[in-house]
Design a protein around this motif. Sequence first.
Motif, PDB file in Angstrom:
ATOM      1  N   ARG A  38       0.832  -1.215   0.000  1.00  0.00           N
ATOM      2  CA  ARG A  38       0.000   0.000   0.000  1.00  0.00           C
ATOM      3  C   ARG A  38       0.863   1.260   0.000  1.00  0.00           C
ATOM      4  O   ARG A  38       0.508   2.266  -0.625  1.00  0.00           O
ATOM      5  CB  ARG A  38      -0.922  -0.012   1.221  1.00  0.00           C
ATOM      6  N   THR A  39       1.995   1.213   0.667  1.00  0.00           N
ATOM      7  CA  THR A  39       2.908   2.354   0.675  1.00  0.00           C
ATOM      8  C   THR A  39       3.450   2.618  -0.723  1.00  0.00           C
ATOM      9  O   THR A  39       3.520   3.771  -1.171  1.00  0.00           O
ATOM     10  CB  THR A  39       4.070   2.104   1.656  1.00  0.00           C
ATOM     11  N   ARG A  40       3.832   1.571  -1.407  1.00  0.00           N
ATOM     12  CA  ARG A  40       4.322   1.736  -2.778  1.00  0.00           C
ATOM     13  C   ARG A  40       3.231   2.301  -3.683  1.00  0.00           C
ATOM     14  O   ARG A  40       3.477   3.200  -4.495  1.00  0.00           O
ATOM     15  CB  ARG A  40       4.818   0.400  -3.312  1.00  0.00           C
ATOM     16  N   LEU A  41       2.029   1.776  -3.557  1.00  0.00           N
ATOM     17  CA  LEU A  41       0.922   2.259  -4.392  1.00  0.00           C
ATOM     18  C   LEU A  41       0.648   3.737  -4.142  1.00  0.00           C
ATOM     19  O   LEU A  41       0.345   4.493  -5.079  1.00  0.00           O
ATOM     20  CB  LEU A  41      -0.338   1.446  -4.097  1.00  0.00           C
ATOM     21  N   ALA A  42       0.748   4.175  -2.899  1.00  0.00           N
ATOM     22  CA  ALA A  42       0.482   5.572  -2.571  1.00  0.00           C
ATOM     23  C   ALA A  42       1.488   6.518  -3.216  1.00  0.00           C
ATOM     24  O   ALA A  42       1.182   7.696  -3.452  1.00  0.00           O
ATOM     25  CB  ALA A  42       0.496   5.753  -1.052  1.00  0.00           C
ATOM     26  N   ASP A  43       2.675   6.015  -3.514  1.00  0.00           N
ATOM     27  CA  ASP A  43       3.721   6.847  -4.108  1.00  0.00           C
ATOM     28  C   ASP A  43       3.719   6.807  -5.636  1.00  0.00           C
ATOM     29  O   ASP A  43       4.553   7.470  -6.266  1.00  0.00           O
ATOM     30  CB  ASP A  43       5.098   6.397  -3.599  1.00  0.00           C
ATOM     31  N   ILE A  45       4.828   6.081 -12.873  1.00  0.00           N
ATOM     32  CA  ILE A  45       6.084   6.632 -12.380  1.00  0.00           C
ATOM     33  C   ILE A  45       6.115   6.440 -10.872  1.00  0.00           C
ATOM     34  O   ILE A  45       5.140   6.732 -10.181  1.00  0.00           O
ATOM     35  CB  ILE A  45       6.213   8.134 -12.727  1.00  0.00           C
ATOM     36  N   THR A  46       7.233   5.924 -10.381  1.00  0.00           N
ATOM     37  CA  THR A  46       7.356   5.647  -8.953  1.00  0.00           C
ATOM     38  C   THR A  46       8.790   5.903  -8.496  1.00  0.00           C
ATOM     39  O   THR A  46       9.734   5.671  -9.257  1.00  0.00           O
ATOM     40  CB  THR A  46       6.961   4.189  -8.636  1.00  0.00           C
ATOM     41  N   PRO A  47       8.960   6.359  -7.268  1.00  0.00           N
ATOM     42  CA  PRO A  47      10.326   6.534  -6.747  1.00  0.00           C
ATOM     43  C   PRO A  47      10.978   5.226  -6.321  1.00  0.00           C
ATOM     44  O   PRO A  47      12.179   5.194  -6.060  1.00  0.00           O
ATOM     45  CB  PRO A  47      10.116   7.453  -5.533  1.00  0.00           C
ATOM     46  N   HIS A  48      10.190   4.137  -6.275  1.00  0.00           N
ATOM     47  CA  HIS A  48      10.706   2.872  -5.749  1.00  0.00           C
ATOM     48  C   HIS A  48      11.179   1.949  -6.870  1.00  0.00           C
ATOM     49  O   HIS A  48      10.742   0.806  -6.984  1.00  0.00           O
ATOM     50  CB  HIS A  48       9.641   2.176  -4.912  1.00  0.00           C
ATOM     51  N   PHE A  55      -0.252 -12.129  -3.486  1.00  0.00           N
ATOM     52  CA  PHE A  55      -1.446 -11.346  -3.797  1.00  0.00           C
ATOM     53  C   PHE A  55      -1.106 -10.211  -4.767  1.00  0.00           C
ATOM     54  O   PHE A  55       0.049  -9.822  -4.924  1.00  0.00           O
ATOM     55  CB  PHE A  55      -2.080 -10.787  -2.523  1.00  0.00           C
ATOM     56  N   THR A  56      -2.138  -9.681  -5.401  1.00  0.00           N
ATOM     57  CA  THR A  56      -1.942  -8.631  -6.401  1.00  0.00           C
ATOM     58  C   THR A  56      -1.835  -7.265  -5.723  1.00  0.00           C
ATOM     59  O   THR A  56      -2.342  -7.057  -4.617  1.00  0.00           O
ATOM     60  CB  THR A  56      -3.104  -8.604  -7.405  1.00  0.00           C
ATOM     61  N   TYR A  57      -1.184  -6.347  -6.423  1.00  0.00           N
ATOM     62  CA  TYR A  57      -1.031  -4.999  -5.885  1.00  0.00           C
ATOM     63  C   TYR A  57      -2.341  -4.222  -5.914  1.00  0.00           C
ATOM     64  O   TYR A  57      -2.677  -3.529  -4.958  1.00  0.00           O
ATOM     65  CB  TYR A  57       0.040  -4.245  -6.691  1.00  0.00           C
ATOM     66  N   GLU A  58      -3.073  -4.307  -7.013  1.00  0.00           N
ATOM     67  CA  GLU A  58      -4.239  -3.446  -7.186  1.00  0.00           C
ATOM     68  C   GLU A  58      -5.395  -3.783  -6.247  1.00  0.00           C
ATOM     69  O   GLU A  58      -6.076  -2.879  -5.742  1.00  0.00           O
ATOM     70  CB  GLU A  58      -4.710  -3.479  -8.640  1.00  0.00           C
ATOM     71  N   THR A  59      -5.671  -5.055  -6.014  1.00  0.00           N
ATOM     72  CA  THR A  59      -6.835  -5.422  -5.193  1.00  0.00           C
ATOM     73  C   THR A  59      -6.482  -6.300  -3.993  1.00  0.00           C
ATOM     74  O   THR A  59      -7.379  -6.666  -3.226  1.00  0.00           O
ATOM     75  CB  THR A  59      -7.889  -6.163  -6.037  1.00  0.00           C
TER      76      THR A  59
END
Length: 511
Positions: free
Chosen positions: A12-17, A214-217, A82-86
């Motif tokens: 969730r942290t990665r998705l938020a960024d 685009i992501t900083p990670h 598990f998947t990132y989106e859901t």
Amino acid sequence: MEGRYSLVEAVRTRLADEQGTLRKEAPYRVALCYPSPYHVGMSSLGYQTIYREIHLHPGATAERVFLPDDVEVYRRTRTPLFTYETEAPVSGLPMLAFSVAYELELTGLFSMLELAQVPLLKEERSERHPLIVAGGPLTFSNPDPLEPFVDVLLQGEAEELIHTLLDAAMTMDREALLAHLAGLPGFRVPGRGGKRYFVAKALDERLPARSQIITPHTELRSMFLIEPERGCSRGCHYCVMRRTTNGGMRTVPPERVLSLIPEHARRVGLVGAAVTDHPRIVELLRTLVDAGREVGVSSLRADRLTQELVDTLRRGGATNLTVAADGASQRMRDLVDRKHSEEQIVRAATFARTAGMRQLKVYNVVGLPYEEDADIDELIRFTAELSRIIPVALGVAPFVAKRNTPLDGAPFAGIREVEGKLERLRRGLKGRAEVRPTSARWAWVEYMLAQCGPEAGLAAMDAWKAGAGFAAFKKAFDARGCVPYLARRVEDGRRNPTVWPSVPQAAPAAL
């Protein structure tokens, strides 16, 4: 459990960024899998392109899945992949589509299937399991080791193939689907048919591939990637992207490239096999830098560099200049048709120094056919000369012959031999240049996977079960009777004219 919760929170942290994440409700859900961790997978232009293409299909959506940073935590906490989106368990989706970049990512595929609670071998799966599909850069050379584990292989450029696959998967049962795909160009259905070593070509209107998220990670932090050209106009004998692979180089007008870069993208990476061969590359770079963006380029050819081009890269934030020589000596470069001279590389070093860059990175390869100590000594002498112009970091990789290239079938030089060459380089350049070698042992493992068939994939599975160390791979290759392409085709020591004529026809050295 606290362990499971922390794994979900990390995602969730990665998705938020992220910027540009796609979410869509659709009847057909694809788990788009990358068999390396997130920071690697999200740096893959091909992976991001297929992510967007699936979302463009009217009836499908893509949910991303990556090899966990720490697989053991998932095993210990019994957390299903598990998947990132859901955050849905991967095993509940109808299709797992893997993008495989190179041979050593096979073990990542095994770990992901294990964590998804899906049997590794296709023969052990039933209708209740997801359809396992694989594509990606590995299919440009030798996807044979994937055959025991996948239901369908997509070979080559997949921008169109993914839509064909989705159309069929949404309307057919599994048996009908596999029979249908086996008869279509670009698809191989192990055990059922499909043209081997076929490399599909996307329509020009699908170009350019570009980032969706685009992501900083990532390896390329917060960088928007886009290809100003696809393919290559050159004929280097070792390269799977040479001009004959897929119709040569196709360029994209700078105007179209610029129109597709989001306004918020302050860092832009131009990606391709031969970016500096684009006839309008300086114009494109200048426009991006003048707009205040940082710019990186994935492939700089020494013979195409000018002071203006290098100065523009420096204005765009580059502190190092990277070129590839890919031959320890001029004799070796000529042997593999790598059209670079010492004079051109010296000129690149001078451009970099004049532009105020800190370092010249030079990529090279050792262990080519017919290479001798004199060739390594020439590399030492030349690198030392370059270091008097600008500090040099020499990246050195052992040569690994790939299928579908003129050097297909060339033997591996041998682990001890390659390690000896690397040590000769270290001694000769001590105190004069930094030497950054890659492992000779793992290059040999890559070679075996690149030059063998499905049995090498089974050996990789055995090695993975035994801990995936080098000794486990060596034992597994022996137990499975893995024999490289060259050795299978040598009869009575005579030259096989179907193999590149300058390659000695002798059994490949392993150790």
